[in-house]
Design a protein around this motif. Structure first.
Motif, PDB file in Angstrom:
ATOM      1  N   PHE A  37       0.848  -1.183   0.000  1.00 49.83           N
ATOM      2  CA  PHE A  37       0.000   0.000   0.000  1.00 49.83           C
ATOM      3  C   PHE A  37       0.890   1.242   0.000  1.00 49.83           C
ATOM      4  O   PHE A  37       1.851   1.331   0.762  1.00 49.83           O
ATOM      5  N   ALA A  38       0.557   2.189  -0.869  1.00 52.63           N
ATOM      6  CA  ALA A  38       1.382   3.383  -1.022  1.00 52.63           C
ATOM      7  C   ALA A  38       0.510   4.629  -1.048  1.00 52.63           C
ATOM      8  O   ALA A  38      -0.635   4.610  -1.516  1.00 52.63           O
TER       9      ALA A  38
ATOM     10  N   ASN B 112       5.134   3.977   1.763  1.00 50.85           N
ATOM     11  CA  ASN B 112       4.610   2.694   1.313  1.00 50.85           C
ATOM     12  C   ASN B 112       4.839   1.626   2.372  1.00 50.85           C
ATOM     13  O   ASN B 112       5.820   1.678   3.115  1.00 50.85           O
ATOM     14  N   ARG B 113       3.915   0.701   2.428  1.00 51.31           N
ATOM     15  CA  ARG B 113       4.016  -0.444   3.330  1.00 51.31           C
ATOM     16  C   ARG B 113       4.174  -1.686   2.477  1.00 51.31           C
ATOM     17  O   ARG B 113       3.277  -2.039   1.710  1.00 51.31           O
ATOM     18  N   ASP B 114       5.309  -2.343   2.605  1.00 47.31           N
ATOM     19  CA  ASP B 114       5.603  -3.521   1.812  1.00 47.31           C
ATOM     20  C   ASP B 114       4.809  -4.710   2.350  1.00 47.31           C
ATOM     21  O   ASP B 114       4.873  -5.020   3.540  1.00 47.31           O
ATOM     22  N   ALA B 115       4.053  -5.350   1.476  1.00 49.19           N
ATOM     23  CA  ALA B 115       3.189  -6.448   1.906  1.00 49.19           C
ATOM     24  C   ALA B 115       3.983  -7.668   2.339  1.00 49.19           C
ATOM     25  O   ALA B 115       3.526  -8.458   3.164  1.00 49.19           O
ATOM     26  N   LYS B 116       5.195  -7.848   1.806  1.00 47.91           N
ATOM     27  CA  LYS B 116       5.990  -9.032   2.120  1.00 47.91           C
ATOM     28  C   LYS B 116       6.738  -8.881   3.435  1.00 47.91           C
ATOM     29  O   LYS B 116       6.685  -9.758   4.301  1.00 47.91           O
ATOM     30  N   SER B 117       7.431  -7.761   3.595  1.00 48.00           N
ATOM     31  CA  SER B 117       8.232  -7.563   4.810  1.00 48.00           C
ATOM     32  C   SER B 117       7.471  -6.832   5.910  1.00 48.00           C
ATOM     33  O   SER B 117       7.920  -6.773   7.045  1.00 48.00           O
TER      34      SER B 117
ATOM     35  N   THR C 178       7.240  -3.774   6.323  1.00 46.56           N
ATOM     36  CA  THR C 178       7.928  -2.551   6.732  1.00 46.56           C
ATOM     37  C   THR C 178       7.313  -1.329   6.055  1.00 46.56           C
ATOM     38  O   THR C 178       6.753  -1.424   4.966  1.00 46.56           O
ATOM     39  N   ILE C 179       7.447  -0.193   6.717  1.00 47.83           N
ATOM     40  CA  ILE C 179       6.919   1.064   6.187  1.00 47.83           C
ATOM     41  C   ILE C 179       8.089   1.996   5.893  1.00 47.83           C
ATOM     42  O   ILE C 179       8.928   2.250   6.759  1.00 47.83           O
ATOM     43  N   ASN C 180       8.150   2.491   4.675  1.00 45.25           N
ATOM     44  CA  ASN C 180       9.197   3.403   4.250  1.00 45.25           C
ATOM     45  C   ASN C 180       8.559   4.657   3.663  1.00 45.25           C
ATOM     46  O   ASN C 180       7.446   4.619   3.132  1.00 45.25           O
ATOM     47  N   GLY C 181       9.291   5.747   3.753  1.00 47.51           N
ATOM     48  CA  GLY C 181       8.760   6.991   3.209  1.00 47.51           C
ATOM     49  C   GLY C 181       9.851   8.013   3.002  1.00 47.51           C
ATOM     50  O   GLY C 181      11.013   7.812   3.395  1.00 47.51           O
ATOM     51  N   ASP C 182       9.486   9.110   2.377  1.00 51.48           N
ATOM     52  CA  ASP C 182      10.427  10.209   2.179  1.00 51.48           C
ATOM     53  C   ASP C 182       9.656  11.500   1.950  1.00 51.48           C
ATOM     54  O   ASP C 182       8.474  11.485   1.585  1.00 51.48           O
ATOM     55  N   ILE C 183      10.334  12.599   2.183  1.00 50.36           N
ATOM     56  CA  ILE C 183       9.780  13.920   1.906  1.00 50.36           C
ATOM     57  C   ILE C 183      10.748  14.646   0.986  1.00 50.36           C
ATOM     58  O   ILE C 183      11.961  14.611   1.207  1.00 50.36           O
TER      59      ILE C 183
END
Length: 294
Positions: A31-32, A50-55, A57-62
């Motif tokens: 989900f992004a 984005n939240r990776d469905a496999k791991s 984990t949630i990653n992001g940037d500005i």
């Protein structure tokens, strides 16, 4: 007297129509969310996560981008949730018409790692070339050139390690671009991996494409093939579908909900393991991508 030739695509954009058709608008990895805004002074902000469905984990940037079109200057700064700071300064059409220079750097304070890349791009009628110097890796100098005439394209890329004094990577490509279709052949990874891509705009509402990949170093051998299509339902929505020879089917649906708001849904099914229930089954994937652009 022959007509002036258009500027050909850059090396990285050879086969772009087919690659975009088969890779974009399939958000089945998780989900992004992406939000874009612009201030009255011309500074553009983008926040993405984005939240990776496999791991899981949630990653992001500005990201903040400022442009001065009159003087051809663009400055972009990005800060990621991994605490990586990226900066890019671009200067276009100031030293010479068709010449673009940019310096891209990144810094990871936690690991004390840094990168710096100096890029130069020059394009004219029938000619598009790029050069990049990676200061901290090697240093390594990479150059590529694409020449185009009457729709025919020929390109090559090479990377040279300045310290060791040897060529570390090379590749070549040929292609043909027409208003309604494009064909591109690549020889990558020191001519050990070969790809062929095809794109066809069937009508104003339908696009189709295919890509084949052969890796001479692959232990499995054989050729990987992927075919896909895109159809516009109306001015605000389109659907995409693709399938590969491994039996994986991917579906995508993109809808403009209102001006500046777009939602994309993606689903990938492994037809060889349909007994697994999506999205719980590890062989099936589902995702959603929301974009807000003011």
């Amino acid at each position: 007297m022959s007509l002036p030739q258009p500027v050909p695509p850059s090396w990285k954009d050879l086969g772009k129509s087919s690659n975009d058709l088969l890779s974009k608008d399939f958000p089945f990895q998780g989900f992004a969310l992406e939000v874009k805004t612009k201030t009255p002074s011309g500074v553009a902000f983008k926040v993405a996560g984005n939240r990776d469905a496999k791991s899981d984990t949630i990653n992001g940037d500005i990201e903040a981008k400022w442009s001065d079109r009159k003087h051809g200057v663009t400055i972009t700064n990005t800060w990621t949730t991994s605490n990586i700071l990226r900066s890019q300064v671009e200067l276009e059409n100031q030293i010479a018409q068709g010449l673009k220079l940019d310096v891209t750097s990144s810094l990871h304070p936690d690991k004390s790692t840094k990168t710096a890349l100096i890029n130069a791009i020059y394009k004219q009628s029938g000619f598009h070339t790029r050069g990049a110097l990676d200061i901290f890796k090697g240093p390594t100098f990479t150059a590529d050139t694409v020449i185009g005439r009457d729709g025919f394209l020929v390109g090559a890329e090479a990377a040279y390690n300045v310290t060791e004094g040897n060529v570390t990577r090379y590749a070549a490509a040929v292609g043909y671009n027409a208003p309604e279709y494009a064909i591109t052949l690549h020889g990558l990874n020191n001519l050990k991996t070969f790809t062929a891509s095809y794109y066809h705009r069937v009508s104003s509402d339908v696009e189709a494409g295919a890509k084949a990949v052969y890796d001479s170093k692959s232990t499995h051998g054989g050729v990987g093939i992927e075919v896909g299509a895109k159809a516009y339902l109306d001015q605000a929505a389109f659907v995409k579908a693709k399938i590969n020879n491994a039996g994986v089917v991917a579906l995508g649906y993109t809808q403009t909900l209102r001006p500046g708001v777009k939602a994309s849904f993606g689903l990938a099914l492994d037809t060889t393991k349909l007994n697994e229930v999506a999205p719980v089954g590890p062989s099936h994937k589902i995702g959603l991508n929301l974009v807000f652009d003011s």
